[in-house]
Structure formats: C-alpha cells, structure tokens
Design a protein around this motif. Structure first.
Motif, short mmCIF file in Angstrom:
data_model
loop_
_atom_site.label_atom_id
_atom_site.label_comp_id
_atom_site.label_asym_id
_atom_site.label_seq_id
_atom_site.Cartn_x
_atom_site.Cartn_y
_atom_site.Cartn_z
N LEU A 146 36.09 83.89 25.96
CA LEU A 146 37.55 84.45 25.05
C LEU A 146 37.10 84.83 23.69
N MET A 147 36.53 84.36 22.52
CA MET A 147 35.80 84.61 21.73
C MET A 147 35.08 86.17 21.39
N PHE A 148 34.53 86.33 22.65
CA PHE A 148 33.88 87.53 22.88
C PHE A 148 34.29 88.16 23.09
N ILE A 149 35.57 88.50 23.57
CA ILE A 149 36.76 89.19 24.54
C ILE A 149 37.37 89.83 23.11
N VAL A 150 37.73 88.75 21.99
CA VAL A 150 38.98 89.01 21.11
C VAL A 150 38.24 90.22 19.63
N ALA A 151 36.51 88.88 20.31
CA ALA A 151 35.48 89.90 18.56
C ALA A 151 35.69 91.46 19.79
N VAL A 152 35.77 91.78 20.20
CA VAL A 152 35.03 93.38 20.83
C VAL A 152 36.77 93.92 20.95
N LEU A 153 37.49 93.25 21.18
CA LEU A 153 39.15 94.01 20.88
C LEU A 153 39.41 94.40 19.72
N ILE A 154 39.07 93.47 18.91
CA ILE A 154 39.49 93.37 17.28
C ILE A 154 38.45 94.82 16.93
N GLY A 155 37.34 94.29 16.64
CA GLY A 155 36.05 95.51 16.41
C GLY A 155 36.40 97.37 17.34
N VAL A 156 36.93 96.65 18.75
CA VAL A 156 37.93 97.91 19.10
C VAL A 156 39.23 99.41 18.34
N ALA A 157 39.39 97.91 17.69
CA ALA A 157 41.41 98.20 17.10
C ALA A 157 40.37 99.00 15.89
N VAL A 158 39.75 98.54 14.98
CA VAL A 158 39.73 98.43 13.92
C VAL A 158 39.36 99.87 14.18
N THR A 159 37.51 100.30 14.38
CA THR A 159 37.73 101.72 14.93
C THR A 159 38.36 102.69 15.25
N ALA A 160 39.15 102.45 16.55
CA ALA A 160 40.23 103.25 17.04
C ALA A 160 40.97 103.61 15.74
N PHE A 161 41.55 102.65 15.19
CA PHE A 161 42.37 102.99 14.54
C PHE A 161 42.60 103.83 13.07
N LEU A 162 40.96 103.45 12.32
CA LEU A 162 40.36 104.33 11.32
C LEU A 162 39.94 105.15 11.87
N VAL A 163 39.14 105.73 13.05
CA VAL A 163 39.11 107.13 12.73
C VAL A 163 39.93 108.16 13.13
N ASN A 164 41.04 107.51 13.78
CA ASN A 164 42.36 108.62 14.54
C ASN A 164 42.65 109.10 12.22
N LEU A 165 43.09 107.62 12.17
CA LEU A 165 43.41 108.03 10.53
C LEU A 165 42.23 109.27 9.56
N LEU A 166 41.54 108.82 10.08
CA LEU A 166 40.70 109.94 8.92
C LEU A 166 40.25 110.94 9.34
N LYS A 167 40.66 111.74 10.72
CA LYS A 167 40.15 112.50 11.38
C LYS A 167 41.70 113.53 11.80
N LYS A 168 41.05 114.69 11.53
CA LYS A 168 42.47 116.30 11.31
C LYS A 168 42.86 116.86 12.74
N PRO A 169 44.28 117.06 13.29
CA PRO A 169 43.96 117.92 14.31
C PRO A 169 43.39 118.59 15.08
N VAL A 170 42.50 119.46 15.58
CA VAL A 170 41.27 120.03 15.97
C VAL A 170 42.35 121.57 16.29
N GLN A 171 41.61 122.46 15.56
CA GLN A 171 42.40 124.12 16.72
C GLN A 171 42.40 124.19 18.06
N ALA A 172 43.52 125.18 17.55
CA ALA A 172 43.54 125.12 19.57
C ALA A 172 42.27 125.56 19.95
N GLY A 173 42.26 126.34 21.37
CA GLY A 173 41.44 126.72 21.42
C GLY A 173 39.74 125.87 21.45
N GLU A 174 39.85 124.90 20.13
CA GLU A 174 38.40 123.87 20.58
C GLU A 174 38.73 122.99 21.74
#
Length: 340
Positions: free
Chosen positions: A312-340
């Motif tokens: 259970l803690m393995f699954i919890v740890a993975v979910l927390i880590g995935v959530a942190v990564t997805a949140f941070l990278v989408n916070l930092l990234k900018k929308p791509v330009q049209a055509g990319e």
C-alpha cells in the motif's frame, strides 16, 4: 544571443523528434515482454519464453539506437548530412562509455559544430567533391571520438566510483535522507551513469538481505515516465503532438519500471523537465522510506508489487511522486506554439 539559444533548441528538438519512435519501439516491446513474464524475487525481470525473449531482444536492439540517433540528428540539424555519421559515432561512444542521453547530446553538438566548421574550410576545388562524404565525416569522427574517450569518459568513470562510495557511507545514516538522494539520482539522467550508481547500489543491498533501500529506488524508477505521461494528459496544450504520443508510451514504460520513457521530454526541455522529475522521484522515494517499503527484486515500477513489502505504501509513494512531477512540470512549461 537569444537567436542562438533558439537555434540550439531547434537542433535539440530535431534530434528528439527522430529519437522518439526509437524510444517507443524499444520501451514498449521491453515493457510487454517483462509484463507478460513477470519478476522473480531476488532476480528481477526474468524472460524465458522464446517468443517473449525475442520480443525483448528486438526492444533492446531498438533501445541501443536511442542515443546514437539523438546525437546523429542533432549533428544533422547543425551541419546537414556531413554531421550524421560523426554524430552517430559519438552517440555509440556515449553508450559504450555509459554516458547516457546527456553524453549523447554533448556528442551530437560537438559533432555538428565541428562538421560545420570543417565545411567552411577554404579547400582546393579538386577536394570539394570528397569533403562531405570523406574528409568531413572522417575528421569530425576522430575529433568527437577522442574527446568522448579521453575528455568525457574518464571523468564519468571517476564520478561513478565516488558516488558509489558516498552512498555506502550514507547507508548507515538517515534512511529518508538516503532515499531523497537516491530518488533524485535515479531521475537525473534516466538510465545514465548517475541513475545506474543508485540502482546498482540498491540492487547490491538485496544480496545482503536489506530490501528497504531497493524499495524507494523501485518507486523512484517509475515516477519520471509516469509523471510525464500524466502531465501530457493533464495539459496537452503544453506538449507537441509527438510528445503527447510519447506520453502514452511513457505510461506503459513507467508501469514496467523503464525510466528511459521520460528521456524524450528531458532531452527536449531539460531545464524544466529534469528538476521536476528529480523532485518527484525524490519525494516518492522518501515517502517509500518512511513507509518502510522493501523490494526483493532488482527492478522497479508497479510490476514488482508481488515481491514488495508494504504494498500500500509503495502505491501511495508512486502516486505522490507522480503527482508532484506532473504538477511541477506543467507549472513550469509554457503552451506550445501552433503547428508544433
């Protein structure tokens, strides 16, 4: 300066665009072969069925081309066709020196700029026809090869030895701090030398009957590809069409513990992606250490759940880590330009 930085990013994106199909082919085939075979306690992924073994061999063959293709087409973007062969050579050497995709990027840029420099030489007319097919590739390959072997290779080997010794000293201290460090190392170069030091250290502890070091490592291994895959689903407008397609492959690879599934994203945007996945993997590994997660197989990702302590803690740890990564990278990234 801004124009040159833009051109460097374009060179990098050219290499990444050619590399993505290689990553998907290799990663998905390896993932399927392991998923259908499973993992064994103390041994990790063991593929014995002949058809699945052949599938894995094909995937491994494709994966072995990943770094050379990245380097070759970065060089191609810089110097056109004369840069391809030296870039491929530099990429193969990066593989042999265990320099990972970061070494491949370095090799690609060296090959491209050296080839372009030689292209601009003022040579006699009778030499010009053989310049792009003989002189430029030959001289560039020699320069890239010597730099990779004598300038880049030796420091990487020394750093790996130093990091291994450092982790040994850390293993007698705070388990959470060790997990934070190893989680960040796993994500830093996704299968490269830094990743391998942390993974092999965790695997070595299994043979000594210590499973709570490999546990956090197993969690960290799958977070970069799963995190980036989830990020593309949550904010598709911030990723190119090729990256969104790679995101689906990354989700498959993450489930099987193939960290390299995140490489296309890291190669295309290292300054935003690498810190995000490092933090996510470090946090996930730390949660696993707090939960005393143990892994009896030298492998990672949800596929190892049958041989994991504190599932259970393995699954919890993975979910927390995935959530942190997805949140941070989408916070930092900018929308791509049209055509990319």
């Amino acid at each position: 300066m801004k124009d040159e930085l833009k051109r460097i990013r374009e060179y990098l994106m050219t290499g990444v665009s050619y590399m993505i199909p290689i990553v998907v082919i290799g990663g998905v085939l390896i993932a399927f072969s392991i998923a259908l075979s499973g993992v064994q306690e103390g041994k990790g992924a063991v593929v014995t069925n002949p058809l699945l073994k052949s599938m894995m061999d094909i995937g491994v063959a494709a994966f072995s081309m990943m770094v050379p293709v990245l380097a070759g087409f970065i060089a191609y973007a810089i110097a056109d066709r004369p840069g391809i062969a030296p870039g491929l050579v530099g990429g193969v050497l990066a593989n042999q020196l265990k320099a990972g995709f970061l070494g491949g990027i370095i090799a690609g840029f060296i090959a491209g700029y050296v080839a372009r420099w030689i292209k601009n030489w003022n040579v006699p007319k009778n030499l010009r026809p053989i310049m792009p097919i003989f002189v430029i590739p030959l001289l560039t390959s020699l320069i890239v090869g010597y730099l990779m072997i004598y300038v880049i290779g030796s420091p990487i080997s020394n750093i790996m030895d130093a990091m291994t010794n450092w982790l040994r000293t850390m293993s007698t201290g705070n388990a959470v701090v060790l997990a934070l460090i190893m989680g960040a190392m796993i994500a830093f170069d996704m299968g490269g030398p830094v990743n391998k030091v942390a993974f092999l250290f965790g695997a070595a502890m299994i043979s000594e009957g210590i499973y709570t070091i490999m546990g956090p490592v197993a969690v960290a291994i799958c977070i970069p590809p799963l995190g980036m895959g989830v990020a593309t689903l949550l904010a598709p407008g911030k990723y190119t069409v090729a990256e969104r397609e790679a995101g689906l492959g990354a989700l498959v690879m993450g489930m099987i513990g193939i960290t390299e599934g995140a490489i296309p994203f890291a190669a295309a945007d290292p300054l935003r992606v690498i810190p995000s996945i490092m933090i996510g993997s470090a946090v996930g590994a730390a949660v696993a250490a707090i939960g005393k997660v143990g892994d009896h197989a030298p492998h990672g990702g949800p596929i190892v759940l049958p041989v994991v302590d504190n599932k259970l803690m393995f699954i919890v740890a993975v979910l927390i880590g995935v959530a942190v990564t997805a949140f941070l990278v989408n916070l930092l990234k900018k929308p791509v330009q049209a055509g990319e």
